[in-house]
Design a protein around this motif. Structure first.
Motif, PDB file in Angstrom:
ATOM      1  N   LYS A 111       0.759  -1.180   0.043  1.00  0.00           N
ATOM      2  CA  LYS A 111      -0.041   0.060   0.031  1.00  0.00           C
ATOM      3  C   LYS A 111       0.708   1.242  -0.012  1.00  0.00           C
ATOM      4  N   ALA A 112       2.184   1.271   0.777  1.00  0.00           N
ATOM      5  CA  ALA A 112       2.778   2.496   0.946  1.00  0.00           C
ATOM      6  C   ALA A 112       3.434   2.622  -0.636  1.00  0.00           C
ATOM      7  N   GLU A 113       3.956   1.474  -1.052  1.00  0.00           N
ATOM      8  CA  GLU A 113       4.544   1.655  -2.496  1.00  0.00           C
ATOM      9  C   GLU A 113       3.798   2.256  -3.601  1.00  0.00           C
ATOM     10  N   LYS A 114       2.401   1.731  -3.551  1.00  0.00           N
ATOM     11  CA  LYS A 114       1.221   2.316  -4.249  1.00  0.00           C
ATOM     12  C   LYS A 114       1.008   3.791  -3.966  1.00  0.00           C
ATOM     13  N   LEU A 115       1.097   4.166  -2.762  1.00  0.00           N
ATOM     14  CA  LEU A 115       0.700   5.401  -2.381  1.00  0.00           C
ATOM     15  C   LEU A 115       1.836   6.474  -2.692  1.00  0.00           C
ATOM     16  N   GLN A 116       3.128   5.695  -2.486  1.00  0.00           N
ATOM     17  CA  GLN A 116       4.199   6.696  -2.883  1.00  0.00           C
ATOM     18  C   GLN A 116       4.275   6.948  -4.663  1.00  0.00           C
ATOM     19  N   LYS A 117       4.096   5.806  -5.109  1.00  0.00           N
ATOM     20  CA  LYS A 117       4.060   5.985  -6.703  1.00  0.00           C
ATOM     21  C   LYS A 117       3.257   6.961  -7.097  1.00  0.00           C
ATOM     22  N   HIS A 122      -7.297  13.239 -11.408  1.00  0.00           N
ATOM     23  CA  HIS A 122      -8.311  12.227 -10.896  1.00  0.00           C
ATOM     24  C   HIS A 122      -7.941  10.784 -11.327  1.00  0.00           C
ATOM     25  N   GLN A 123      -7.139  10.384 -12.335  1.00  0.00           N
ATOM     26  CA  GLN A 123      -6.700   9.187 -12.665  1.00  0.00           C
ATOM     27  C   GLN A 123      -5.910   8.609 -11.342  1.00  0.00           C
ATOM     28  N   VAL A 124      -5.099   9.375 -10.881  1.00  0.00           N
ATOM     29  CA  VAL A 124      -4.235   9.094  -9.999  1.00  0.00           C
ATOM     30  C   VAL A 124      -5.038   8.492  -8.615  1.00  0.00           C
ATOM     31  N   ILE A 125      -5.872   9.482  -8.330  1.00  0.00           N
ATOM     32  CA  ILE A 125      -6.865   9.211  -7.218  1.00  0.00           C
ATOM     33  C   ILE A 125      -7.847   7.944  -7.469  1.00  0.00           C
ATOM     34  N   SER A 126      -8.129   7.575  -8.737  1.00  0.00           N
ATOM     35  CA  SER A 126      -8.809   6.408  -9.102  1.00  0.00           C
ATOM     36  C   SER A 126      -7.957   5.111  -8.768  1.00  0.00           C
ATOM     37  N   GLN A 127      -6.619   5.251  -8.593  1.00  0.00           N
ATOM     38  CA  GLN A 127      -5.750   4.071  -8.476  1.00  0.00           C
ATOM     39  C   GLN A 127      -5.884   3.415  -6.968  1.00  0.00           C
ATOM     40  N   LEU A 128      -6.023   4.789  -6.087  1.00  0.00           N
ATOM     41  CA  LEU A 128      -5.966   4.289  -4.523  1.00  0.00           C
ATOM     42  C   LEU A 128      -7.411   4.019  -4.140  1.00  0.00           C
ATOM     43  N   ILE A 129      -8.513   4.691  -4.653  1.00  0.00           N
ATOM     44  CA  ILE A 129      -9.748   4.555  -4.162  1.00  0.00           C
ATOM     45  C   ILE A 129     -10.863   4.647  -5.449  1.00  0.00           C
ATOM     46  N   PRO A 130     -11.946   4.025  -5.182  1.00  0.00           N
ATOM     47  CA  PRO A 130     -12.860   4.075  -6.612  1.00  0.00           C
ATOM     48  C   PRO A 130     -13.348   5.573  -6.455  1.00  0.00           C
ATOM     49  N   ALA A 131     -13.381   6.333  -7.596  1.00  0.00           N
ATOM     50  CA  ALA A 131     -13.830   7.614  -7.916  1.00  0.00           C
ATOM     51  C   ALA A 131     -14.464   7.904  -8.831  1.00  0.00           C
ATOM     52  N   ASP A 132     -15.511   7.103  -9.177  1.00  0.00           N
ATOM     53  CA  ASP A 132     -16.358   7.189 -10.451  1.00  0.00           C
ATOM     54  C   ASP A 132     -16.943   8.728 -10.268  1.00  0.00           C
ATOM     55  N   ASP A 177     -10.171   4.997   4.335  1.00  0.00           N
ATOM     56  CA  ASP A 177     -10.280   5.664   2.923  1.00  0.00           C
ATOM     57  C   ASP A 177     -10.119   7.391   3.107  1.00  0.00           C
ATOM     58  N   LEU A 178     -11.035   7.597   4.146  1.00  0.00           N
ATOM     59  CA  LEU A 178     -10.846   9.066   4.251  1.00  0.00           C
ATOM     60  C   LEU A 178      -9.599   9.538   4.823  1.00  0.00           C
ATOM     61  N   ASP A 179      -8.949   8.869   5.579  1.00  0.00           N
ATOM     62  CA  ASP A 179      -7.388   9.143   5.915  1.00  0.00           C
ATOM     63  C   ASP A 179      -6.571   9.049   4.683  1.00  0.00           C
ATOM     64  N   LEU A 180      -6.539   8.150   3.910  1.00  0.00           N
ATOM     65  CA  LEU A 180      -5.618   8.154   2.695  1.00  0.00           C
ATOM     66  C   LEU A 180      -5.922   9.516   1.892  1.00  0.00           C
ATOM     67  N   LEU A 181      -7.253   9.609   1.824  1.00  0.00           N
ATOM     68  CA  LEU A 181      -7.500  10.661   0.785  1.00  0.00           C
ATOM     69  C   LEU A 181      -7.242  12.178   1.412  1.00  0.00           C
ATOM     70  N   THR A 182      -7.215  12.161   2.624  1.00  0.00           N
ATOM     71  CA  THR A 182      -6.836  13.478   3.450  1.00  0.00           C
ATOM     72  C   THR A 182      -5.404  13.656   3.304  1.00  0.00           C
ATOM     73  N   PHE A 183      -4.542  12.352   3.372  1.00  0.00           N
ATOM     74  CA  PHE A 183      -3.174  12.489   3.110  1.00  0.00           C
ATOM     75  C   PHE A 183      -2.794  12.910   1.617  1.00  0.00           C
ATOM     76  N   VAL A 184      -3.331  12.423   0.734  1.00  0.00           N
ATOM     77  CA  VAL A 184      -3.154  12.706  -0.707  1.00  0.00           C
ATOM     78  C   VAL A 184      -3.821  14.019  -1.152  1.00  0.00           C
ATOM     79  N   SER A 185      -4.855  14.336  -0.394  1.00  0.00           N
ATOM     80  CA  SER A 185      -5.353  16.088  -0.636  1.00  0.00           C
ATOM     81  C   SER A 185      -4.081  17.052  -0.575  1.00  0.00           C
ATOM     82  N   GLN A 186      -3.392  16.543   0.554  1.00  0.00           N
ATOM     83  CA  GLN A 186      -2.243  17.570   0.958  1.00  0.00           C
ATOM     84  C   GLN A 186      -1.237  17.890  -0.316  1.00  0.00           C
ATOM     85  N   HIS A 187      -1.003  16.760  -0.975  1.00  0.00           N
ATOM     86  CA  HIS A 187      -0.179  16.858  -2.026  1.00  0.00           C
ATOM     87  C   HIS A 187      -0.785  17.292  -3.440  1.00  0.00           C
ATOM     88  N   ILE A 188      -2.288  17.015  -3.337  1.00  0.00           N
ATOM     89  CA  ILE A 188      -2.846  17.445  -4.618  1.00  0.00           C
ATOM     90  C   ILE A 188      -3.052  19.281  -4.551  1.00  0.00           C
TER      91      ILE A 188
END
Length: 871
Positions: free
Chosen positions: A234-240, A263-273, A382-393
């Protein structure tokens, strides 16, 4: 048959045959018995080999033992080798119930330990006992009578490796049943098997426990490793994904393509239709740079900030995961869609996630993802993961906006560059001139940092650098040598006190010129501060070179100086240290050696030079140790305080006492009060030393009053350091104010020499001391520093002559001078005390000259006074 054997009428051959038949029958019965015992013991051995538990083994033992001996009453006691607790794993008795039923309120271990079972456990030997033996043990207090009386009781200890682990017991209630050696031997055999089974089963149990523990550890390790691998994937996927976001922000692509890739990157981590990004614009409107939804294909238009779900997230600045029920509750509570119900499109939503986007600590928009059915279920992670990714977004959005802003300003910047280039050309010209000026200033600062501001000579820092270079040179070239001269000027303090500091500076400048004239160009002369100078004689041929320089210096500095239009003579003390190729030598050690040699020169009377040797080093170390021991003696109160009396010579009575300190050390000998004062002065401990004496005087005050009388005065001489600055004077004032001593009986003496040098500060101190009620006195009077006229305006009550005066009353002229001291002092209504009266001749002389008060060994001896009170 036996009856027939006893018939005497039968023929002898028949009788002999009958006896043989009887013997054969007995042998057959004996062998039959032996066969039964052998088979039984074999069965017990087989049971011991095959038993999987002690309970099964005990039951089998009991069953087969009954075939050999009467064992209806049979039990086995077991003792834990660690805790010592006793249990009954097997019990069978035709009369008594189990001990726990007979004694329900007691522990089974306590019950058995009091009885005969406990007796065998303690003794560790087989024991066969009859009913009479029971009674005898009870009378002896070895056991307690428990259970029903029996005919015989046989107990054999079960041992393992010499340790008793239990007891095997049979007992009989029938007098026809008796136990003997055979039963004892059989019981011992069974005990041996019981011990083996116990060890084997214990070993198997421990082995099973170890296997189970190891299995549990391996299982835990496997699960941990599995979880770690999962988390690492998961960490490698997130890092990627984070790398992809960073890479996207650096690409020169259109804004729509930028958000699509995000959006494509987000979809790799969590369903985002269903996903959109909203940003706040300057006019308080929401702008949607990206929008994808299964409910609508059209991008929503920008709108004013209202009370929708997106605004709710922006307002509260916290990530939220809402279910359909949560959204309905917010609507019901009028938290959302009250002002803008037309915006409510949440009826078909199953779950909704909103993440605020922060740039520089401020909310600039939100990232939203939602699902329309229970096929896509979002969790808290999923909320925590998206919160972390949102900082980089948010960072990517900031970089993208910054890049576009930079691009827009680039053209404007290029226009300004041309204008600024021409201006910078002129600025560079001015800057170069400023750099040159700064370099000159820096060079001057470097020079000032390495040179003395008054004489222009190098200072300590420069000298230490040169000394370090010289030391390295002589280590590389073993035949080369250098010398270091430590010069201390004589009478420099007198110049400052007499002519003032301005003339003192002129004296130092002239001294520096004279010293320069005594050395070569390649030598280094430095001023260390005050009146101390150092000369480094580089590359000398031998000791004579340094001696010649020392003699030139002493000659030059002995010539008169003209200060304030007056002729003044000074001099110097010089210490010399040579380099000697000692690998342990350092710049500091050579300088210290020269310093020690200089102090040796000063102690020889000044105006000379001394070359450092090991003896000087030893003396310096001794002095250092003395200083250290003196400080410890004050701290640990090892300095003794006694009190010397001052006598009325007419009445032979004590009118005053004076504290005197003494100190004895095994290494440095004995020190009297005068020497201790000088030692304290040299170590700048005068204030501390005198405070120590005053505290001792305060502590002994009540005893002193009882011994010498309330009217007896207290004399104490203190250093003028108490009046040199306001902090010391304030300390003296506080000490006197807080003392329990009657200050009206206290006279504080100051040294005449110090008084003359600083009249103003002493007068200020005299005023304060008088206000507190104490008297003022002058000590060491007659050394020739103060005039009689100065005594007229000083608030003095007592004057003590210098002790050296009593040793020089050898001529008529000297006697008249001593008498003149008394007449002039008494004319001013001031008491005068003769001191140092150590001989009867001196006592008679002072008495003949009219002195009424005195102090000294001759008076004490004459009056045979008692020993002074020790501190």
């Amino acid at each position: 048959m036996d009856k027939d054997n006893n018939c005497p009428n039968l023929p002898k051959n028949i009788q002999l045959l009958q006896r043989r038949i009887s013997r054969l029958k007995r042998l057959a019965a004996k062998y039959k018995r032996a066969e039964i015992i052998q088979n039984t013991l074999l069965e017990i051995s087989n049971i011991a080999t095959k038993a999987t538990s002690l309970d099964d083994f005990y039951k089998g033992v009991h069953l087969h033992l009954q075939q050999l001996i009467p064992a209806d009453n049979f039990f086995i006691a077991s003792q834990d080798p660690v805790t010592g607790m006793i249990s009954l794993p097997f019990f069978a008795d035709e009369k008594d119930s189990h001990p726990t039923e007979l004694y329900p309120d007691e522990e089974i271990s306590e019950i058995l330990s009091r009885g005969i079972t406990g007796y065998v456990l303690r003794k560790g030997e087989p024991f066969l006992c009859s009913n009479e033996g029971f009674d005898q043990l009870i009378e002896q207090g070895e056991i307690e009578g428990l259970g029903s009386p029996c005919h015989q009781w046989l107990g054999v200890p079960i041992k393992s490796k010499g340790t008793v682990n239990g007891v095997l017991v049979v007992q009989s209630y029938n007098e026809q049943i008796n136990y003997g050696d055979l039963e004892l031997e059989l019981m011992g055999f069974i005990c041996h098997h019981i011990s083996g089974v116990m060890e084997r089963l214990l070993h198997n149990e421990q082995l099973e426990i170890a296997i189970e523990e190891r299995t549990r550890e391996l299982s835990f390790a496997y699960n941990s490793l599995k979880a770690e691998v999962h988390e690492r994937v998961k960490a490698e996927k997130l890092q990627k994904s984070l790398f992809q976001i960073t890479e996207i922000s650096s690409l020169n692509i259109q804004q729509r393509d930028f958000y699509t890739r995000i959006h494509q990157v987000i979809s790799q981590l969590i369903p985002a239709d269903n996903c959109f990004i909203s940003l706040i614009e300057k006019n308080n409107t929401l702008f949607f740079p990206f929008y994808v939804s299964q409910m609508a294909k059209k991008y929503p238009e920008s709108r004013l900030m209202k009370d929708g779900l997106t605004e709710y997230i922006i307002k509260h600045k916290k990530p939220k995961l809402f279910s359909a029920d949560d959204i309905a509750l917010l609507v019901k509570q009028r938290e959302i869609y009250t002002q803008s119900p037309e915006l409510n499109k949440t009826q078909k939503m199953h779950q909704w996630i909103g993440i605020p986007l922060f740039i520089n600590g401020e909310v600039v928009g939100a990232l939203t993802i939602y699902s329309l059915n229970d096929q896509q279920i979002y969790q808290r992670r999923d909320l925590d993961l998206l919160t972390f990714v949102s900082q980089h977004i948010a960072n990517a959005i900031e970089r993208k906006n910054a890049a576009e802003s930079l691009k827009r300003s680039h053209e404007l910047l290029e226009e300004k560059v041309n204008t600024r280039t021409q201006a910078l050309a002129q600025v560079n010209i001015n800057l170069q001139a400023e750099v040159n000026q700064r370099r000159k200033i820096e060079a001057q600062l470097v020079h000032d940092a390495q040179h003395d501001g008054l004489t222009g000579l190098p200072n300590r820092n420069y000298l230490m650098e040169r000394l370090s270079q010289a030391l390295k040179h002589v280590r590389r070239h073993g035949l080369d040598q250098f010398a270091l001269l430590f010069i201390d000027l004589d009478r420099f303090k007198v110049i400052n006190d007499t002519f003032g500091h301005l003339e003192g500076d002129r004296f130092l400048i002239e001294t520096a010129k004279r010293l320069k004239s005594c050395i070569r160009d390649n030598d280094t002369i430095a001023r260390m501060g005050g009146d101390e100078f150092i000369i480094l004689l580089d590359s000398i041929h031998g000791t004579t070179d340094a001696i010649e320089v020392c003699e030139r210096i002493l000659h030059q500095l002995s010539q008169p100086f003209i200060l304030a239009n007056q002729e003044f003579k000074s001099g110097a003390s010089i210490g010399v240290a040579f380099s000697n190729n000692n690998k342990y030598d350092t710049s500091e050690s050579i300088l210290r050696n020269a310093d020690r040699a200089m102090y040796q020169a000063k102690s020889k009377g000044k105006g000379c030079y001394v070359i450092f040797d090991s003896q000087i080093g030893y003396q310096s170390e001794q002095q250092s140790d003395l200083d250290k021991q003196f400080k410890l003696a004050i701290k640990n109160q090892h300095i003794a305080i006694h009190y010397r009396p001052i006598f009325d010579l007419a009445t032979n009575t004590i009118i005053a006492i004076e504290p005197q300190a003494s100190w004895h050390t095994e290494q440095h000998g004995s020190w009297d009060h005068k020497k201790l004062n000088q030692l304290a002065f040299n170590n700048q401990l005068s204030l501390i030393f005198e405070d120590y004496i005053f505290k001792s005087l305060t502590k002994d005050y009540q005893q002193l009053k009882q011994k010498y009388g309330v009217a007896t005065r207290l004399y104490m001489t203190i250093s003028s350091q108490h009046v040199n600055h306001k902090h010391a004077l304030r300390g003296l004032k506080n000490t006197l104010k807080t003392s329990v001593i009657d200050l009206s009986k206290l006279t504080i003496f100051f040294n005449e020499n110090s008084l003359v040098k600083d009249i103003e500060n002493h007068l200020n101190a005299f005023e304060i001391i008088e206000q507190l009620g104490a008297k003022i006195g002058i000590d060491n009077y007659g050394t020739g520093y103060s005039s009689l006229s100065s005594l007229s305006y000083l608030p003095l009550s007592t004057i003590k002559l210098d002790t050296e005066i009593s040793k020089h009353m050898l001529s008529e002229t000297q006697l008249k001078l001593v008498q003149a001291y008394r007449l002039s002092v008494e004319a001013l209504d001031i008491q005068i005390v003769a001191t140092g009266i150590d001989t009867l001749q001196q006592l008679n002389q002072f008495t003949a000259l009219g002195y009424q008060i005195g102090q000294g060994r001759a008076i004490e001896k004459k009056l045979q006074t008692v020993s002074p009170l020790s501190a």
